[in-house]
Design an enzyme around this catalytic site. Structure first.
Site, PDB file in Angstrom:
ATOM      1  N   LYS A  30       0.848  -1.192   0.000  1.00  0.00           N
ATOM      2  CA  LYS A  30       0.000   0.000   0.000  1.00  0.00           C
ATOM      3  C   LYS A  30       0.887   1.247   0.000  1.00  0.00           C
ATOM      4  O   LYS A  30       1.754   1.402   0.869  1.00  0.00           O
ATOM      5  CB  LYS A  30      -0.847  -0.007   1.275  1.00  0.00           C
ATOM      6  CG  LYS A  30      -2.327   0.188   1.072  1.00  0.00           C
ATOM      7  CD  LYS A  30      -3.052  -0.013   2.392  1.00  0.00           C
ATOM      8  CE  LYS A  30      -4.408   0.620   2.374  1.00  0.00           C
ATOM      9  NZ  LYS A  30      -5.062   0.549   3.688  1.00  0.00           N
TER      10      LYS A  30
HETATM   11  O1  G3P Z   1      -9.691   1.394   4.715  1.00  0.00           O
HETATM   12  C1  G3P Z   1      -9.269   2.602   5.247  1.00  0.00           C
HETATM   13  C2  G3P Z   1      -9.692   2.693   6.655  1.00  0.00           C
HETATM   14  O2  G3P Z   1      -8.866   1.942   7.473  1.00  0.00           O
HETATM   15  C3  G3P Z   1      -9.916   4.047   7.151  1.00  0.00           C
HETATM   16  O3  G3P Z   1     -11.105   3.981   7.812  1.00  0.00           O
HETATM   17  O4  G3P Z   1     -12.815   4.679   9.380  1.00  0.00           O
HETATM   18  O5  G3P Z   1     -10.414   5.291   9.790  1.00  0.00           O
HETATM   19  O6  G3P Z   1     -11.707   6.392   7.963  1.00  0.00           O
HETATM   20  P1  G3P Z   1     -11.528   5.159   8.782  1.00  0.00           P
END
Ligand code: G3P
Length: 216
Positions: free
Chosen positions: A83
């Site tokens: 990534k």
């Molecule tokens: O897939 C990306 C994720 O880990 C971010 O999620 O909820 O932290 O915006 P969030």
């Protein structure tokens, strides 16, 4: 649509894989840090549990550093996808790594222009972050729809991986938009299975069965 779990928690991954509907996993430095375990054994265990692709993120910010880290991460297991963040150096790293046969998930995508460049650089996956756009009063799903349309117009093979999913409606809308993958926390996967009418219906069936003479 493929379902990935957005977690570095091995208990959640084992449970999700046992259900039989989890195709892969995405991690990021925040999710890894939350597990409070040494990096290498943790990610080796994740890669052995998950049947499909496992995204592991570089922490370097410069091109050379991302390429070096990306090559190291790709050695961990055949199902690793590196990534890289969607920056100028990140795009260069995608081009270099994908040119050497290493698959890359380009992360932290917040605009269609970023996604277009990422596909041109050769990313295997593009990760638009829906929830974080919703957080700032932009409709995150519009970005997924735009990217799907742009990629379809030109036949790009980069897969749209809807990320930062926070609820079941995000999953439904990502599927309707034609996203190739939705990655979600384990709690959202559990919500996808539940319906109160299923529980009510099941209870009624069993109550009727227990009252009936037919079973004797
Ligand atoms: O897939 C990306 C994720 O880990 C971010 O999620 O909820 O932290 O915006 P969030």
């Amino acid at each position: 649509m493929k379902i990935f779990l957005d977690t570095a928690n091995v208990a959640e991954l084992r449970e999700g894989v046992a259900i039989g509907v989890v195709d892969g996993c995405t991690t990021n430095p925040s999710l890894i840090a939350k597990e409070k375990r040494p990096f290498r054994p943790l990610v080796e265990e994740i890669c052995s549990i998950v049947p499909g692709d496992v995204s592991l993120e570089v922490v370097a910010l410069d091109f050379e550093g991302m390429v070096k880290e990306g090559k190291e991460l790709a050695q961990i297991a055949p199902n690793v996808v590196v990534k890289c963040p969607l920056t100028k150096d990140g795009l260069k790293a995608v081009r270099r790594l994908s040119g050497e046969g290493i698959r890359v998930n380009q992360t932290l995508c917040f605009s269609p222009t970023q996604a277009l460049l990422s596909a041109k650089a050769g990313a295997t996956y593009i990760s638009p972050f829906l929830g974080r756009l919703d957080d700032i009063a932009h409709v995150g799903m519009d970005l997924v729809r735009d990217i799907c349309e742009i990629y379809r117009n030109y036949g790009f093979t980069t897969q749209v991986l809807a990320a930062s999913i926070r609820n079941p409606l995000h999953v439904v809308d990502a599927a309707k938009a034609g996203a190739h993958v939705a990655t979600m926390p384990f709690g959202v996967l559990e919500q996808l299975m539940k319906h109160p009418l299923t529980d009510i219906g099941l209870k009624k069936f069993l109550d009727d069965w227990n009252k009936a003479s037919a079973k004797h």
